[in-house]
Design a protein around this motif. Structure first.
Motif, PDB file in Angstrom:
ATOM      1  N   GLU A  57      19.565   3.052  30.481  1.00  0.00           N
ATOM      2  CA  GLU A  57      20.349   3.093  29.258  1.00  0.00           C
ATOM      3  C   GLU A  57      19.393   3.016  28.055  1.00  0.00           C
ATOM      4  OE1 GLU A  57      23.335   3.381  26.604  1.00  0.00           O
ATOM      5  OE2 GLU A  57      23.453   3.677  28.769  1.00  0.00           O
ATOM      6  N   ASP A  58      19.004   4.199  27.546  1.00  0.00           N
ATOM      7  CA  ASP A  58      18.099   4.302  26.370  1.00  0.00           C
ATOM      8  C   ASP A  58      16.824   3.483  26.564  1.00  0.00           C
ATOM      9  OD1 ASP A  58      19.878   5.965  25.045  1.00  0.00           O
ATOM     10  OD2 ASP A  58      20.917   4.298  24.068  1.00  0.00           O
ATOM     11  N   TRP A  59      16.312   3.492  27.803  1.00  0.00           N
ATOM     12  CA  TRP A  59      15.129   2.681  28.076  1.00  0.00           C
ATOM     13  C   TRP A  59      13.880   3.238  27.417  1.00  0.00           C
ATOM     14  CZ3 TRP A  59      10.717   4.206  30.816  1.00  0.00           C
ATOM     15  CH2 TRP A  59      10.779   5.494  31.406  1.00  0.00           C
ATOM     16  N   THR A 102      19.082   0.607  34.584  1.00  0.00           N
ATOM     17  CA  THR A 102      20.207   1.551  34.557  1.00  0.00           C
ATOM     18  C   THR A 102      19.926   2.763  33.670  1.00  0.00           C
ATOM     19  OG1 THR A 102      21.234   0.249  32.776  1.00  0.00           O
ATOM     20  CG2 THR A 102      21.892  -0.254  35.038  1.00  0.00           C
ATOM     21  N   LEU A 132      15.285  -8.271  22.002  1.00  0.00           N
ATOM     22  CA  LEU A 132      15.249  -7.781  23.374  1.00  0.00           C
ATOM     23  C   LEU A 132      14.385  -8.636  24.293  1.00  0.00           C
ATOM     24  CD1 LEU A 132      14.899  -3.919  22.753  1.00  0.00           C
ATOM     25  CD2 LEU A 132      16.972  -5.215  23.263  1.00  0.00           C
ATOM     26  N   LEU A 157      18.222  -9.306  30.803  1.00  0.00           N
ATOM     27  CA  LEU A 157      19.271  -8.369  30.397  1.00  0.00           C
ATOM     28  C   LEU A 157      18.667  -7.049  29.933  1.00  0.00           C
ATOM     29  CD1 LEU A 157      21.710 -10.733  28.435  1.00  0.00           C
ATOM     30  CD2 LEU A 157      22.061  -9.704  30.676  1.00  0.00           C
ATOM     31  N   THR A 158      17.559  -7.127  29.229  1.00  0.00           N
ATOM     32  CA  THR A 158      16.879  -5.914  28.789  1.00  0.00           C
ATOM     33  C   THR A 158      16.364  -5.112  29.981  1.00  0.00           C
ATOM     34  OG1 THR A 158      16.208  -7.036  26.745  1.00  0.00           O
ATOM     35  CG2 THR A 158      15.017  -5.023  27.332  1.00  0.00           C
ATOM     36  N   ARG A 189      19.105  -3.247  31.586  1.00  0.00           N
ATOM     37  CA  ARG A 189      19.353  -2.033  30.800  1.00  0.00           C
ATOM     38  C   ARG A 189      18.331  -0.955  31.145  1.00  0.00           C
ATOM     39  NH1 ARG A 189      18.839  -1.824  24.174  1.00  0.00           N
ATOM     40  NH2 ARG A 189      18.689   0.462  23.976  1.00  0.00           N
TER      41      ARG A 189
END
Length: 272
Positions: free
Chosen positions: A184-186, A182, A166, A175-176, A179
Protein backbone atom coordinates in the motif's frame (compact mmCIF):
# COMPACT_ATOMS: atom_id res chain seq x y z
CA UNK A 1 -44.36 -46.71 11.03
CA UNK A 2 -41.28 -44.91 12.33
CA UNK A 3 -38.97 -46.82 9.97
CA UNK A 4 -41.16 -45.84 7.01
CA UNK A 5 -41.05 -42.16 8.01
CA UNK A 6 -37.32 -42.41 8.55
CA UNK A 7 -36.86 -44.02 5.13
CA UNK A 8 -38.91 -41.31 3.42
CA UNK A 9 -37.06 -38.51 5.22
CA UNK A 10 -33.71 -40.11 4.35
CA UNK A 11 -34.72 -40.18 0.69
CA UNK A 12 -35.79 -36.54 0.97
CA UNK A 13 -32.49 -35.56 2.61
CA UNK A 14 -30.47 -37.19 -0.17
CA UNK A 15 -32.68 -35.77 -2.91
CA UNK A 16 -30.79 -33.33 -5.15
CA UNK A 17 -33.84 -31.12 -5.58
CA UNK A 18 -34.19 -30.81 -1.79
CA UNK A 19 -30.49 -29.95 -1.45
CA UNK A 20 -30.81 -27.27 -4.14
CA UNK A 21 -33.92 -25.95 -2.40
CA UNK A 22 -31.96 -25.59 0.86
CA UNK A 23 -29.23 -23.69 -0.97
CA UNK A 24 -31.83 -21.46 -2.64
CA UNK A 25 -33.48 -20.66 0.72
CA UNK A 26 -30.06 -19.78 2.21
CA UNK A 27 -29.44 -17.39 -0.72
CA UNK A 28 -32.90 -15.86 -0.23
CA UNK A 29 -32.12 -15.49 3.47
CA UNK A 30 -28.92 -13.62 2.60
CA UNK A 31 -30.81 -11.31 0.23
CA UNK A 32 -33.50 -10.73 2.85
CA UNK A 33 -30.87 -9.76 5.44
CA UNK A 34 -29.26 -7.37 2.96
CA UNK A 35 -32.63 -5.83 2.09
CA UNK A 36 -33.21 -4.96 5.76
CA UNK A 37 -30.17 -2.66 5.71
CA UNK A 38 -32.03 -0.32 3.31
CA UNK A 39 -34.92 2.00 4.04
CA UNK A 40 -37.99 -0.03 3.09
CA UNK A 41 -41.62 0.79 2.63
CA UNK A 42 -44.27 -0.63 4.96
CA UNK A 43 -45.23 -3.22 2.34
CA UNK A 44 -41.60 -4.33 1.91
CA UNK A 45 -41.18 -4.58 5.68
CA UNK A 46 -44.24 -6.84 5.87
CA UNK A 47 -42.90 -9.00 3.05
CA UNK A 48 -39.52 -9.38 4.75
CA UNK A 49 -41.27 -10.25 8.03
CA UNK A 50 -43.31 -13.02 6.38
CA UNK A 51 -40.23 -14.18 4.47
CA UNK A 52 -38.23 -14.35 7.71
CA UNK A 53 -40.90 -16.56 9.31
CA UNK A 54 -40.92 -18.85 6.27
CA UNK A 55 -37.10 -19.16 6.24
CA UNK A 56 -37.00 -19.92 9.97
CA UNK A 57 -39.68 -22.60 9.68
CA UNK A 58 -37.99 -24.11 6.62
CA UNK A 59 -34.65 -24.34 8.44
CA UNK A 60 -36.42 -25.91 11.41
CA UNK A 61 -37.98 -28.48 9.08
CA UNK A 62 -34.65 -29.15 7.36
CA UNK A 63 -32.70 -29.71 10.58
CA UNK A 64 -35.52 -31.97 11.85
CA UNK A 65 -35.33 -34.03 8.65
CA UNK A 66 -31.59 -34.44 9.05
CA UNK A 67 -31.92 -35.47 12.70
CA UNK A 68 -34.71 -37.99 12.17
CA UNK A 69 -33.07 -39.48 9.08
CA UNK A 70 -29.71 -39.88 10.84
CA UNK A 71 -28.92 -43.49 11.74
CA UNK A 72 -26.68 -42.60 14.69
CA UNK A 73 -28.60 -39.92 16.59
CA UNK A 74 -26.24 -40.09 19.57
CA UNK A 75 -23.41 -38.83 17.36
CA UNK A 76 -25.53 -36.22 15.57
CA UNK A 77 -24.58 -33.42 17.97
CA UNK A 78 -20.96 -34.52 18.14
CA UNK A 79 -20.42 -32.97 14.71
CA UNK A 80 -19.52 -29.29 14.81
CA UNK A 81 -21.59 -28.29 11.79
CA UNK A 82 -24.73 -29.95 13.20
CA UNK A 83 -24.29 -28.05 16.46
CA UNK A 84 -23.80 -24.80 14.54
CA UNK A 85 -26.90 -25.35 12.39
CA UNK A 86 -29.02 -26.29 15.41
CA UNK A 87 -27.92 -23.22 17.39
CA UNK A 88 -28.62 -20.90 14.46
CA UNK A 89 -32.09 -22.39 13.98
CA UNK A 90 -32.89 -22.42 17.70
CA UNK A 91 -31.86 -18.80 18.24
CA UNK A 92 -33.72 -17.77 15.08
CA UNK A 93 -36.91 -18.92 16.84
CA UNK A 94 -36.45 -16.18 19.46
CA UNK A 95 -38.99 -13.39 18.83
CA UNK A 96 -37.06 -10.23 17.98
CA UNK A 97 -39.81 -7.63 18.43
CA UNK A 98 -39.68 -5.70 21.73
CA UNK A 99 -37.26 -8.14 23.25
CA UNK A 100 -34.00 -7.67 25.17
CA UNK A 101 -32.51 -10.36 22.95
CA UNK A 102 -33.54 -8.52 19.78
CA UNK A 103 -30.01 -7.46 18.82
CA UNK A 104 -28.59 -10.93 19.47
CA UNK A 105 -31.38 -12.56 17.48
CA UNK A 106 -30.78 -10.22 14.53
CA UNK A 107 -27.05 -10.92 14.61
CA UNK A 108 -27.66 -14.67 14.72
CA UNK A 109 -29.94 -14.38 11.70
CA UNK A 110 -26.98 -12.93 9.80
CA UNK A 111 -25.05 -16.13 10.51
CA UNK A 112 -27.73 -18.12 8.70
CA UNK A 113 -25.77 -17.25 5.55
CA UNK A 114 -22.93 -19.42 6.92
CA UNK A 115 -25.25 -22.43 6.67
CA UNK A 116 -24.17 -22.52 3.04
CA UNK A 117 -20.87 -23.90 4.35
CA UNK A 118 -22.55 -26.78 6.19
CA UNK A 119 -24.73 -27.63 3.18
CA UNK A 120 -22.05 -27.63 0.48
CA UNK A 121 -19.36 -30.31 1.15
CA UNK A 122 -16.68 -28.46 -0.83
CA UNK A 123 -17.06 -25.39 1.39
CA UNK A 124 -16.82 -27.59 4.48
CA UNK A 125 -13.52 -28.93 3.17
CA UNK A 126 -12.17 -25.38 2.84
CA UNK A 127 -13.19 -24.34 6.35
CA UNK A 128 -12.00 -27.59 7.94
CA UNK A 129 -8.68 -27.20 6.12
CA UNK A 130 -8.20 -23.69 7.49
CA UNK A 131 -9.05 -24.81 11.03
CA UNK A 132 -6.75 -27.84 10.93
CA UNK A 133 -3.95 -25.79 9.39
CA UNK A 134 -3.97 -23.29 12.28
CA UNK A 135 -1.51 -25.21 14.52
CA UNK A 136 1.04 -25.34 11.69
CA UNK A 137 0.32 -21.75 10.70
CA UNK A 138 0.94 -20.69 14.29
CA UNK A 139 4.68 -21.33 13.94
CA UNK A 140 4.80 -19.41 10.66
CA UNK A 141 2.95 -16.51 12.27
CA UNK A 142 5.34 -16.58 15.24
CA UNK A 143 8.35 -16.47 12.91
CA UNK A 144 6.72 -13.65 10.93
CA UNK A 145 6.16 -11.71 14.16
CA UNK A 146 9.85 -12.07 15.02
CA UNK A 147 10.81 -10.71 11.59
CA UNK A 148 8.31 -7.86 12.00
CA UNK A 149 9.69 -7.05 15.44
CA UNK A 150 13.34 -6.98 14.28
CA UNK A 151 12.60 -4.80 11.24
CA UNK A 152 10.31 -2.51 13.27
CA UNK A 153 13.06 -1.97 15.86
CA UNK A 154 15.57 -1.18 13.10
CA UNK A 155 13.12 1.16 11.38
CA UNK A 156 12.26 3.06 14.56
CA UNK A 157 15.95 3.54 15.42
CA UNK A 158 17.06 4.60 11.94
CA UNK A 159 14.04 6.33 10.36
CA UNK A 160 12.31 7.94 13.39
CA UNK A 161 13.95 11.34 12.73
CA UNK A 162 12.87 11.25 9.06
CA UNK A 163 9.17 10.59 9.68
CA UNK A 164 8.07 10.10 13.31
CA UNK A 165 4.48 9.54 12.15
CA UNK A 166 5.51 6.28 10.44
CA UNK A 167 8.55 5.28 12.52
CA UNK A 168 8.01 6.99 15.90
CA UNK A 169 8.05 3.81 18.01
CA UNK A 170 8.12 0.07 17.48
CA UNK A 171 4.32 -0.30 17.49
CA UNK A 172 3.83 2.35 14.80
CA UNK A 173 6.74 0.87 12.86
CA UNK A 174 5.04 -2.53 12.81
CA UNK A 175 1.91 -0.93 11.37
CA UNK A 176 4.04 0.76 8.74
CA UNK A 177 5.70 -2.56 7.90
CA UNK A 178 2.28 -4.18 7.54
CA UNK A 179 1.42 -1.42 5.06
CA UNK A 180 4.65 -2.19 3.19
CA UNK A 181 3.91 -5.92 3.18
CA UNK A 182 0.52 -5.26 1.58
CA UNK A 183 2.18 -2.97 -1.01
CA UNK A 184 0.00 0.00 0.00
CA UNK A 185 2.01 2.98 -1.39
CA UNK A 186 5.17 1.45 0.04
CA UNK A 187 7.37 3.11 -2.58
CA UNK A 188 6.48 6.54 -1.14
CA UNK A 189 7.83 5.42 2.24
CA UNK A 190 10.93 3.98 0.59
CA UNK A 191 11.76 7.07 -1.47
CA UNK A 192 11.31 9.27 1.59
CA UNK A 193 14.00 7.42 3.54
CA UNK A 194 16.22 6.99 0.48
CA UNK A 195 16.66 10.78 0.34
CA UNK A 196 18.58 10.52 3.62
CA UNK A 197 19.83 6.93 3.41
CA UNK A 198 20.26 5.96 -0.28
CA UNK A 199 20.89 2.29 0.59
CA UNK A 200 17.69 1.98 2.64
CA UNK A 201 16.07 0.16 -0.31
CA UNK A 202 17.86 -2.96 0.96
CA UNK A 203 15.78 -2.72 4.16
CA UNK A 204 12.49 -2.64 2.25
CA UNK A 205 13.28 -5.25 -0.40
CA UNK A 206 14.65 -7.75 2.11
CA UNK A 207 11.59 -7.29 4.32
CA UNK A 208 9.23 -7.76 1.36
CA UNK A 209 11.12 -10.88 0.30
CA UNK A 210 10.82 -12.48 3.75
CA UNK A 211 7.18 -11.58 4.39
CA UNK A 212 5.26 -11.11 1.14
CA UNK A 213 7.09 -13.85 -0.78
CA UNK A 214 8.64 -16.44 1.55
CA UNK A 215 6.11 -16.53 4.41
CA UNK A 216 3.11 -16.12 2.13
CA UNK A 217 4.21 -19.15 0.11
CA UNK A 218 4.68 -21.10 3.35
CA UNK A 219 1.10 -20.30 4.39
CA UNK A 220 -0.24 -21.29 0.98
CA UNK A 221 1.76 -24.53 1.00
CA UNK A 222 0.50 -25.53 4.46
CA UNK A 223 -3.15 -24.79 3.60
CA UNK A 224 -2.91 -26.65 0.27
CA UNK A 225 -1.41 -29.76 1.93
CA UNK A 226 -4.11 -29.85 4.60
CA UNK A 227 -6.78 -29.27 1.96
CA UNK A 228 -5.54 -32.23 -0.07
CA UNK A 229 -5.75 -34.43 3.04
CA UNK A 230 -9.30 -33.25 3.71
CA UNK A 231 -10.33 -33.91 0.12
CA UNK A 232 -8.87 -37.40 0.21
CA UNK A 233 -10.80 -38.09 3.43
CA UNK A 234 -13.99 -36.80 1.78
CA UNK A 235 -13.43 -39.11 -1.20
CA UNK A 236 -12.87 -42.10 1.12
CA UNK A 237 -16.07 -41.27 3.04
CA UNK A 238 -18.05 -41.11 -0.20
CA UNK A 239 -16.62 -44.44 -1.37
CA UNK A 240 -17.33 -46.11 1.97
CA UNK A 241 -20.86 -44.65 1.94
CA UNK A 242 -21.45 -46.23 -1.44
CA UNK A 243 -20.38 -49.64 -0.13
CA UNK A 244 -22.54 -49.44 2.99
CA UNK A 245 -26.13 -50.55 2.27
CA UNK A 246 -28.72 -47.88 2.93
CA UNK A 247 -32.08 -48.35 4.64
CA UNK A 248 -33.74 -48.30 1.25
CA UNK A 249 -31.48 -51.13 0.00
CA UNK A 250 -32.24 -53.22 3.09
CA UNK A 251 -35.94 -52.55 2.64
CA UNK A 252 -35.77 -53.69 -0.99
CA UNK A 253 -33.87 -56.83 -0.02
CA UNK A 254 -36.49 -57.66 2.61
CA UNK A 255 -39.23 -57.23 0.04
CA UNK A 256 -37.37 -59.53 -2.36
CA UNK A 257 -36.95 -62.16 0.37
CA UNK A 258 -40.65 -61.96 1.17
CA UNK A 259 -41.46 -62.37 -2.51
CA UNK A 260 -39.20 -65.45 -2.75
CA UNK A 261 -40.75 -66.97 0.36
CA UNK A 262 -44.22 -66.48 -1.09
CA UNK A 263 -43.14 -68.17 -4.32
CA UNK A 264 -41.67 -71.13 -2.40
CA UNK A 265 -44.82 -71.46 -0.30
CA UNK A 266 -47.04 -71.38 -3.39
CA UNK A 267 -44.87 -74.01 -5.10
CA UNK A 268 -44.98 -76.29 -2.07
CA UNK A 269 -48.75 -75.91 -1.84
CA UNK A 270 -49.19 -76.86 -5.53
CA UNK A 271 -47.04 -79.98 -5.06
CA UNK A 272 -49.13 -81.11 -2.15
Amino acid sequence: MYETIKLNLNNLKNNKIFELTVVAVIIISALEIGAKTFTLSNTAVSVTYILDIFITLFFLFEISVRFIADDDKKSFFKKGWNIFDTLVVAISLIPINDSEMALLARLIRIFRVLRMVSVVPELRVLINSLIKAMPQLGYVILLMFIIFYIYAAIGSFVFADINPVLWGDIAISMLTLFRIMTFEDWTDIQYETMEVYPMSWVFYLSFIFFTAFAFLNMVIGIVVNVMEDERSKLRQEKESAKNVPTIEDLHNEIQELKHLLKQQNSQSNTRE
